[in-house]
Design a protein around this motif. Sequence first.
Motif, PDB file in Angstrom:
ATOM      1  N   ARG A  40       0.824  -1.111   0.086  1.00 25.54           N
ATOM      2  CA  ARG A  40      -0.026  -0.152   0.116  1.00 25.54           C
ATOM      3  C   ARG A  40       1.136   1.162  -0.192  1.00 25.54           C
ATOM      4  O   ARG A  40      -0.005   2.431  -0.312  1.00 25.54           O
ATOM      5  CB  ARG A  40      -0.824   0.502   1.077  1.00 25.54           C
ATOM      6  N   ARG A  41       1.784   1.540   0.385  1.00 21.92           N
ATOM      7  CA  ARG A  41       2.714   2.217   0.587  1.00 21.92           C
ATOM      8  C   ARG A  41       4.519   2.218   0.679  1.00 21.92           C
ATOM      9  O   ARG A  41       4.756   0.721   1.590  1.00 21.92           O
ATOM     10  CB  ARG A  41       2.609   2.921   1.766  1.00 21.92           C
ATOM     11  N   GLN A  43       8.485   3.519   1.161  1.00 25.34           N
ATOM     12  CA  GLN A  43       9.317   4.283   2.062  1.00 25.34           C
ATOM     13  C   GLN A  43      10.599   4.403   1.971  1.00 25.34           C
ATOM     14  O   GLN A  43      11.550   3.144   1.772  1.00 25.34           O
ATOM     15  CB  GLN A  43       9.272   4.312   3.353  1.00 25.34           C
ATOM     16  N   ILE A 396       1.784   4.909  -5.275  1.00 27.25           N
ATOM     17  CA  ILE A 396       2.191   3.641  -3.793  1.00 27.25           C
ATOM     18  C   ILE A 396       3.503   4.432  -3.592  1.00 27.25           C
ATOM     19  O   ILE A 396       4.273   4.214  -1.940  1.00 27.25           O
ATOM     20  CB  ILE A 396       2.244   2.687  -3.543  1.00 27.25           C
TER      21      ILE A 396
END
Length: 493
Positions: A40-41, A43, A396
């Motif tokens: 979902r994401r 980083q 994302i």
Amino acid sequence: MAAAKSVLLAFLLSSFLAGTALGKGYSTTRLSEGQQCRLRRIQSVQPNQRIESEGGLTELWDYNDEQFECAGVVACRNTLRQNSLFLPEFHNAPRLIYIERGRGLLGITFPGCAETYHSDPSAGERRGGLERLGGQSETEQSERRDQHQKVHRIRRGDIIAIPEGAVHWCYNDGDEELVAISVIDLNNQNNQLDERPRAFFLAGGFGGGERGFRGQTEGRGGRFNYRNIFQGFDEHMLAESYGVSPDLIRRMQSQNTDRGIMIQVRERMRVVAPEQDDEEFELEEEERFRRRRFNSEEDEAAARNGFEETFCTMKVRQNIEVRREAEVHSRQAGKLNLVNMHKMPILQYIDMSAERGRLNPRALYTPHWSITDHRLVYVLRGNAHVQITDNNGENIFDERVNEGEMFVIPQFYTTVARASNEGFEWVSFKTSGQPMKSPLAGYTSVLRALPIEVIENAYEMSPREAMEVKFNRDHQTFLLSPSQQGGGVGRFD
């Protein structure tokens, strides 16, 4: 005796190649629940775990992070101080290393390969090794002179390939710290244990009251059991195996456990290493191997047999900083240097590769996706605005990435990057020995290969607009020069 030894060496080498040479292509792909890439994401992150040793520092990225689980990899950064030794170890999966700073010596031991480097008792090596044999005659010392497999000279910009199960060590004989970025492909088919990083040390480890060592950590994980593999054996069985006293075995089992996995060397090490002429000969041999063409299955089978014959002397490193060897070079946009199985045939067998990139200020890396691999991107210098979208067209990842950070670009996910006013430099580690990208802009792009009518109808454009989309970047590929047209100002500018 000589014939028996040759048979044994051949057996060891063939056994090693049976696991290493097949690669992923000969096995069924396996994806664990954690590697379904339901991201979902993403980083951009720094290492969150630190392990201190006497001779340096190990920093690890959290391999439980879902982006690293998706890629099936683990990453670390080792900093080896001057005149320090990274102790011999091997891993459960293949490893690709980039030397970010410094220089040193690297030894990689392949089972079944001959000892090709020998110390010369009359040329100063006696002080470093033979004098320690005290009590023996000069003849006995000469017969026992040191012999070992090739030691490689490494320096900044080198990409180094280490197959799974191959013992390796490193010594910093330079005048600054040696910094190495490592990526281990846990999802490689040659790893049949599990998807956890496992380091097997032949010496050293971590002391302390309880078994194992808890490093400084800011995230999940943080518990490390780095102790040398000899500790688990009965000292008398090992003493009999080596023909030495149990006291000496006890020293091997406990030595350096309070000094970590990198130790400071009291006296400067003298190791027989190749001269420049040997390195040039190695490059010539590698080039001849690379230029071979396979016209039939029989030719390819013969080449595999030839590979086994040359495996022991095959190149394991390639400098990726040489600008004249860049695959993509644009004065306005930057450079791309690639190291794949065609430049280093050993990468065919560990099924990994690397890319070193430089973007000029405000230049772009064209929107594209990878057809063959996941990518771990490590930021070397500068920063950039990077975006990644998934199959649902959802963004994302939309961040400015900075020096020392790392992030994952999953296979087939589309990405684009624009360098800041400082420019942007990076190195990418890829989980394929022959990576392929599909660009969306430039003269090799997907849209340029489509008929004008398809573009018109797909995006409800006029013929003129479709022509602009298709041909405006007709003279560039992958790396795009800064453009005022349609540039705009983003939130990271």
